[in-house]
Scaffold this active site. Structure first.
Site, PDB file in Angstrom:
ATOM      1  CG  ASP A 102      -1.871  -1.136   1.274  1.00 56.65           C
ATOM      2  OD1 ASP A 102      -2.188  -1.661   0.191  1.00 56.65           O
ATOM      3  OD2 ASP A 102      -2.303  -1.518   2.383  1.00 56.65           O
TER       4      ASP A 102
HETATM    5  N1  URA Z   1      -1.199  -6.031   3.598  1.00 61.44           N
HETATM    6  C1  URA Z   1      -1.698  -4.784   3.685  1.00 61.44           C
HETATM    7  O1  URA Z   1      -2.747  -4.568   4.264  1.00 61.44           O
HETATM    8  N2  URA Z   1      -1.001  -3.803   3.112  1.00 61.44           N
HETATM    9  C2  URA Z   1       0.179  -3.971   2.469  1.00 61.44           C
HETATM   10  O2  URA Z   1       0.765  -3.007   1.982  1.00 61.44           O
HETATM   11  C3  URA Z   1       0.692  -5.276   2.402  1.00 61.44           C
HETATM   12  C4  URA Z   1      -0.014  -6.296   2.971  1.00 61.44           C
END
Ligand code: URA
Length: 240
Positions: A102
């Protein structure tokens, strides 16, 4: 190199898609249609065209990036600057990030132009471990460990797969109690870790990927820094 591997590396398609294109007669080697995926070609010398378009071979490159928050793990910039900006001086054509972090997640991101390895590491069938360090709201405990192990309901048809949760500590902070944990998952569903914690009533306040398969984040890399993988790291990743 086999023709199907060349297509995977240079064309960014999976090995199965490459075989299909070749068998359909969509691929020409030096002007002749070639329908044999196992045909050996000399990369850099033989001319390979897919549906009339020549595929250039630039060699395979592998980088470990310490992703900072604020960058998107995508080659398009719909929602912020791409992580590829951080590698603007790095050799290699057609680089892409392997899997998604993310925008606000930090940590290990593999950047490559090796489509086959990318597919291999992100395929849901391969069960490659991804380990995250997280800071989450409240006091995480045995209940959370058990729920993660059994697979929590994240609002999809199938619950999340079994995950390993290790509690590193709990701190009282101005904003309330915060637990420091390590979570290892094998899937890569959208917002997977955040949704798993939400399912047990916790909010993820900070998230950082610390390893993927056999590859740990090199903590000597500053945020935003990158380096090529060593031969040994690459070899071990291929064996995952
Ligand atoms: N899980 C998440 O919620 N976000 C990420 O960036 C990676 C795994």
């Amino acid at each position: 190199m086999r023709l199907d591997k060349f297509l995977t590396d240079a064309g960014g398609v999976s090995r199965a898609q490459a075989k299909k294109l070749i068998r359909q007669g969509a691929v020409e080697v030096n002007g002749q249609a070639c329908r044999r995926p196992e045909e050996k070609i000399q990369e850099g010398t033989d001319q390979v065209c897919v549906q009339g378009r020549e595929l250039a071979y630039h060699g395979l490159c592998y980088y470990m990036l310490h992703k900072p928050a604020g960058y998107v793990s995508s080659t398009v910039e719909a929602d912020g600057p791409s992580v590829l900006r951080l590698l603007s001086g790095a050799p290699g054509k057609g680089l892409f990030p392997v899997g998604r972090l993310d925008k606000d997640t930090e940590g290990l991101l593999l950047i490559t132009n090796d489509g086959e390895l990318g597919h291999h590491l992100t395929s849901p069938r391969r069960h490659v471990d991804k380990t995250y360090y997280a800071e989450v709201s409240g006091e995480a405990g045995e209940e959370d460990i058990r729920a993660f192990r059994e697979g929590v309901d994240i609002g999809e048809e199938r619950p999340a797969g079994s995950a390993r949760l290790v509690i590193l500590g709990t701190q009282a902070r101005a904003e309330g109690t915060v637990s420091q944990v390590q979570a290892t998952v094998q899937e890569g569903r959208y917002h997977q870790v955040k949704r798993m914690f939400a399912a047990v009533g916790r909010k993820v306040l900070y998230l950082k990927r610390i390893s993927m398969g056999s590859l740990p984040l090199d903590e000597s890399l500053p945020k935003g820094g990158y380096r090529p993988l060593t031969e040994e790291e690459l070899q071990r990743l291929r064996e995952n």
